[in-house]
Scaffold this motif. Structure first.
Motif, short mmCIF file in Angstrom:
data_model
loop_
_atom_site.label_atom_id
_atom_site.label_comp_id
_atom_site.label_asym_id
_atom_site.label_seq_id
_atom_site.Cartn_x
_atom_site.Cartn_y
_atom_site.Cartn_z
N THR A 31 0.82 -1.20 0.00
CA THR A 31 0.00 0.00 0.00
C THR A 31 0.86 1.26 0.00
OG1 THR A 31 -0.12 -0.03 2.41
CG2 THR A 31 -1.92 -1.10 1.20
N HIS A 32 2.05 1.18 0.57
CA HIS A 32 2.95 2.33 0.69
C HIS A 32 4.39 1.88 0.47
CE1 HIS A 32 -0.61 3.82 2.71
NE2 HIS A 32 -0.15 5.03 2.49
N ASN A 33 5.27 2.84 0.35
CA ASN A 33 6.69 2.55 0.20
C ASN A 33 7.27 2.13 1.56
OD1 ASN A 33 5.98 5.21 0.91
ND2 ASN A 33 7.98 6.01 0.39
N HIS A 34 7.87 0.98 1.59
CA HIS A 34 8.49 0.45 2.81
C HIS A 34 9.89 -0.06 2.44
CE1 HIS A 34 4.71 0.56 5.02
NE2 HIS A 34 4.13 -0.03 3.99
N SER A 71 9.99 8.64 2.18
CA SER A 71 9.24 9.88 2.41
C SER A 71 7.87 9.82 1.73
CB SER A 71 10.03 11.07 1.86
OG SER A 71 10.03 11.05 0.44
N SER A 72 7.00 10.73 2.14
CA SER A 72 5.68 10.80 1.52
C SER A 72 5.77 11.29 0.08
CB SER A 72 4.74 11.69 2.34
OG SER A 72 5.26 12.98 2.45
N VAL A 73 6.81 12.07 -0.24
CA VAL A 73 7.01 12.52 -1.62
C VAL A 73 7.29 11.30 -2.50
CG1 VAL A 73 8.52 13.85 -3.16
CG2 VAL A 73 7.86 14.79 -0.94
N ALA A 74 8.17 10.42 -2.06
CA ALA A 74 8.47 9.21 -2.82
C ALA A 74 7.23 8.32 -2.93
CB ALA A 74 9.62 8.44 -2.18
N CYS A 75 6.46 8.24 -1.85
CA CYS A 75 5.23 7.44 -1.87
C CYS A 75 4.28 7.96 -2.94
CB CYS A 75 4.57 7.46 -0.49
SG CYS A 75 3.11 6.41 -0.37
N TRP A 77 4.99 9.79 -5.62
CA TRP A 77 5.56 9.58 -6.94
C TRP A 77 5.44 8.11 -7.35
CZ3 TRP A 77 9.11 6.72 -9.52
CH2 TRP A 77 9.49 7.16 -10.80
N LEU A 78 5.76 7.21 -6.43
CA LEU A 78 5.68 5.78 -6.76
C LEU A 78 4.25 5.35 -7.09
CD1 LEU A 78 8.20 4.32 -4.17
CD2 LEU A 78 8.35 4.13 -6.67
N LYS A 79 3.28 5.88 -6.34
CA LYS A 79 1.88 5.53 -6.62
C LYS A 79 1.43 6.08 -7.97
CE LYS A 79 0.12 4.84 -1.96
NZ LYS A 79 -0.91 5.25 -0.98
N GLN A 80 1.95 7.24 -8.35
CA GLN A 80 1.59 7.82 -9.64
C GLN A 80 2.22 7.06 -10.81
OE1 GLN A 80 -0.63 10.45 -10.03
NE2 GLN A 80 -0.91 9.99 -7.86
N ASN A 81 3.33 6.39 -10.56
CA ASN A 81 4.08 5.74 -11.63
C ASN A 81 4.09 4.22 -11.57
OD1 ASN A 81 5.51 8.04 -13.20
ND2 ASN A 81 5.67 8.61 -11.06
N SER A 82 3.34 3.65 -10.64
CA SER A 82 3.31 2.20 -10.48
C SER A 82 1.93 1.64 -10.80
CB SER A 82 3.70 1.81 -9.05
OG SER A 82 5.02 2.22 -8.77
N GLN A 83 1.90 0.37 -11.12
CA GLN A 83 0.66 -0.31 -11.46
C GLN A 83 -0.17 -0.57 -10.20
OE1 GLN A 83 -0.59 -1.28 -14.47
NE2 GLN A 83 -2.37 -2.08 -13.42
N ALA A 84 -1.44 -0.17 -10.21
CA ALA A 84 -2.34 -0.47 -9.10
C ALA A 84 -2.65 -1.97 -9.10
CB ALA A 84 -3.62 0.34 -9.23
N LYS A 85 -2.70 -2.55 -7.92
CA LYS A 85 -2.96 -3.99 -7.78
C LYS A 85 -4.12 -4.22 -6.81
CE LYS A 85 -0.37 -6.81 -9.17
NZ LYS A 85 -0.35 -7.60 -10.37
N ALA A 86 -5.22 -3.52 -6.98
CA ALA A 86 -6.36 -3.64 -6.06
C ALA A 86 -6.94 -5.04 -6.12
CB ALA A 86 -7.43 -2.63 -6.43
N GLY A 87 -7.66 -5.37 -5.04
CA GLY A 87 -8.36 -6.64 -5.02
C GLY A 87 -7.49 -7.83 -4.71
N GLU A 108 2.16 -2.18 -7.39
CA GLU A 108 3.30 -3.02 -7.72
C GLU A 108 4.51 -2.11 -7.90
OE1 GLU A 108 4.41 -5.24 -11.72
OE2 GLU A 108 2.73 -6.21 -10.68
N PHE A 109 5.39 -2.13 -6.91
CA PHE A 109 6.60 -1.30 -6.95
C PHE A 109 7.74 -2.12 -7.55
CE2 PHE A 109 4.52 0.55 -3.00
CZ PHE A 109 3.98 1.63 -3.68
N THR A 110 8.25 -1.69 -8.67
CA THR A 110 9.30 -2.44 -9.35
C THR A 110 10.60 -1.66 -9.39
OG1 THR A 110 8.79 -1.56 -11.53
CG2 THR A 110 7.57 -3.53 -10.85
N GLY A 111 11.68 -2.38 -9.57
CA GLY A 111 12.98 -1.74 -9.70
C GLY A 111 13.06 -0.88 -10.95
N THR A 112 12.38 -1.30 -12.01
CA THR A 112 12.38 -0.53 -13.25
C THR A 112 11.75 0.84 -13.03
OG1 THR A 112 12.21 -2.59 -14.48
CG2 THR A 112 11.68 -0.57 -15.67
N THR A 113 10.63 0.88 -12.32
CA THR A 113 9.98 2.16 -12.01
C THR A 113 10.89 3.00 -11.12
OG1 THR A 113 7.80 1.16 -12.19
CG2 THR A 113 7.94 3.23 -10.99
N LEU A 114 11.48 2.36 -10.13
CA LEU A 114 12.32 3.08 -9.17
C LEU A 114 13.54 3.72 -9.85
CD1 LEU A 114 12.48 3.73 -6.17
CD2 LEU A 114 13.88 1.69 -5.89
#
Length: 190
Positions: A31-34, A71-75, A77-87, A108-114
């Motif tokens: 759900t968030h960057n950890h 940080s919340s800034v990274a969170c 940005w990552l949510k804006q640029n990552s694939q949603a995986k709801a459900g 879905e947080f990937t190394g490619t996005t990062l």
């Protein structure tokens, strides 16, 4: 390849190579960057992305990067640029695209996005160091750590729990300050 083996030939894991290096690990779906700093000793499955910095990078440099990535800034940005995986949870039946609440949405947080994440000119080292020290102290207050030190009693476990709750509250405050610092580093506020 380094050992001159073909792809089908058996090889053993070189533990010195994998367990000695520092790296940053993070959850593939969350759900968030950890992001966490692994100082060596953990192995990750193939779906757990890791960031391995070049040889010679110090622990402080790892912590500074960890500070901005958590940080919340990274969170945002990552949510804006990552694939949603709801459900993906048991409560929604799995596999569907519906989330009962916005905070429930997983990504879905990937190394490619990062790799495309824009870093600020400076990184928040001091607060990252404080959070790291607090996290290490928090680990000593976990029930499993308390029972390793001595035979547990209701009093010792209760004291550890109270100390843990106080420390977590302090960590939340430091994390908030880290977020404000990162906003400033990106020029989002004066």
């Amino acid at each position: 390849l380094e050992q001159g083996l073909e792809w089908w030939e058996y090889s053993q894991l070189n533990t010195r190579r994998f367990l000695a290096a520092r790296l940053l690990a993070f959850a593939f779906v969350a759900t968030h960057n950890h992001f966490v700093l692994d100082r060596g000793g953990a192995l990750y499955i193939r779906s757990a992305p890791v960031v391995r910095l070049p040889e010679g990078v110090t622990e402080d440099q790892h912590l500074a990067l960890l500070g901005v990535l958590n940080s919340s800034v990274a969170c945002f940005w990552l949510k804006q640029n990552s694939q949603a995986k709801a459900g993906t949870s048991n409560t929604s039946g799995g596999g569907d695209r519906w989330s009962p609440e916005p905070w429930f949405e997983r990504y879905e947080f990937t190394g490619t996005t990062l790799q495309d994440y824009p870093l600020p000119e400076a990184l928040p080292l001091e607060r990252a160091q404080v959070l790291d020290a607090m996290a290490q102290e928090l680990a000593t207050l976990a029930p499993s750590a308390v029972v390793r030190c001595h035979t547990p009693t209701a009093g010792s476990l209760g004291n550890a729990r109270a100390a843990s709750e106080r420390l977590r509250a302090q960590m939340v405050a430091v994390q908030e300050e880290l977020d404000w610092e990162v906003y400033r580093l990106y020029g989002l506020m004066d």
